[in-house]
Design a protein around this motif. Structure first.
Motif, PDB file in Angstrom:
ATOM      1  N   ARG A   1      18.654   1.578 -42.336  1.00  0.00           N
ATOM      2  CA  ARG A   1      19.091   1.305 -40.958  1.00  0.00           C
ATOM      3  C   ARG A   1      19.666  -0.115 -40.828  1.00  0.00           C
ATOM      4  N   ALA A   2      19.051  -1.071 -41.503  1.00  0.00           N
ATOM      5  CA  ALA A   2      19.564  -2.446 -41.466  1.00  0.00           C
ATOM      6  C   ALA A   2      20.944  -2.531 -42.110  1.00  0.00           C
ATOM      7  N   ALA A   3      21.129  -1.810 -43.208  1.00  0.00           N
ATOM      8  CA  ALA A   3      22.430  -1.805 -43.893  1.00  0.00           C
ATOM      9  C   ALA A   3      23.503  -1.189 -43.002  1.00  0.00           C
ATOM     10  N   VAL A   4      23.174  -0.078 -42.342  1.00  0.00           N
ATOM     11  CA  VAL A   4      24.129   0.547 -41.419  1.00  0.00           C
ATOM     12  C   VAL A   4      24.479  -0.445 -40.309  1.00  0.00           C
ATOM     13  N   GLY A   5      23.480  -1.149 -39.784  1.00  0.00           N
ATOM     14  CA  GLY A   5      23.711  -2.111 -38.709  1.00  0.00           C
ATOM     15  C   GLY A   5      24.631  -3.259 -39.097  1.00  0.00           C
TER      16      GLY A   5
END
Length: 194
Positions: free
Chosen positions: A42-46
Motif C-alpha cells: 500500500r505504501a508503494a502504491v501511494g
C-alpha cells in the motif's frame, strides 16, 4: 506541467498487485508477515498513484479538478483518463448547475486529454469567485489485469525495497527507491500536482 486544484473524490477499491503475487516476487512462502508486506504494498502504491504520487492513476478512481473560471478548453491532469463524470458550475445565485454530459466533449486522442463544449453547445458562465467550477472524471484501469505493467513492476520493486530494508523503514530512515522503479516513475510522471 504543474497542476493545482486536483483532489481525489473516490480512491481505488483494488490494489494493482495481489498480496500473493507480491509474495511470489519476493520469494516469501509463509504467511507470518502478510500484514507487514501488505502495508509495504500500500505504501508503494501511494508513492506512485494519484495526485500525491506521480500524477497517474493505476487503478480506477475519480479525481476532481476545481477551477475559478471555465475556459473554452480545459486540460485535465492525470492519466489514463477513462471518462467524464460531471461538470458543475456555481451560478450567481450560489447554486451548482450540472452541465449535461452531452454538452461536453472529452478529447482523448491527444495528450494531455482536453475537455471542451460539444459542437453547438454552450457552457453556463460561473460566478466570479474561487472554486466556481468542479470537473469530476475517472482515471485508471478497471481491473489489475489492465493496469500498466510497468507501474505494477515499480510498485513491486518499491514494496520489495521496503521489505528487504524494513529495519530502516520502521526506524524512520530514508530508503532509496530502486533504480528501476525511479526510471519507470520518471518515464510516467504527469507533472507536479500541488
Amino acid at each position: 506541467m504543474t497542476w493545482g486544484g486536483v483532489s481525489v473524490v473516490s480512491k481505488p477499491e483494488a490494489l494493482p498487485l495481489a498480496l500473493a503475487d507480491l509474495k511470489a516476487r519476493l520469494r516469501v512462502d509463509h504467511d507470518d508477515e502478510d500484514l507487514e508486506i501488505e502495508g509495504f504494498l500500500r505504501a508503494a502504491v501511494g508513492m506512485i498513484d494519484g495526485p500525491e504520487g506521480i500524477g497517474v492513476a493505476i487503478m480506477r478512481q475519480t479525481w476532481r479538478l476545481t477551477l475559478d473560471i471555465l475556459p473554452a478548453q480545459v486540460i485535465l491532469p492525470g492519466a489514463p483518463i477513462a471518462g467524464l463524470v460531471a461538470l458543475r458550475v456555481l451560478d450567481a445565485g450560489g447554486a451548482w448547475q450540472e452541465v449535461p454530459l452531452e454538452d461536453c466533449r472529452l478529447v482523448t486522442g491527444i495528450d494531455p486529454v482536453r475537455l471542451m463544449p460539444a459542437p453547438g453547445a454552450a457552457w453556463p458562465r460561473p460566478v466570479a469567485q474561487p472554486g466556481a467550477v468542479q470537473i469530476d472524471y475517472t482515471l485508471g484501469a478497471e481491473t489489475a489485469d489492465h493496469a500498466d505493467p510497468s507501474l505494477v513492476t515499480a510498485v513491486a520493486l518499491i514494496a520489495g525495497q521496503f521489505y528487504n530494508h524494513r529495519e530502516t523503514v520502521v526506524a524512520g530512515q530514508v530508503v532509496e527507491l530502486p533504480l528501476g522503479a525511479r526510471h519507470i516513475m520518471e518515464g510516467r510522471r504527469r507533472g507536479l500536482v500541488g
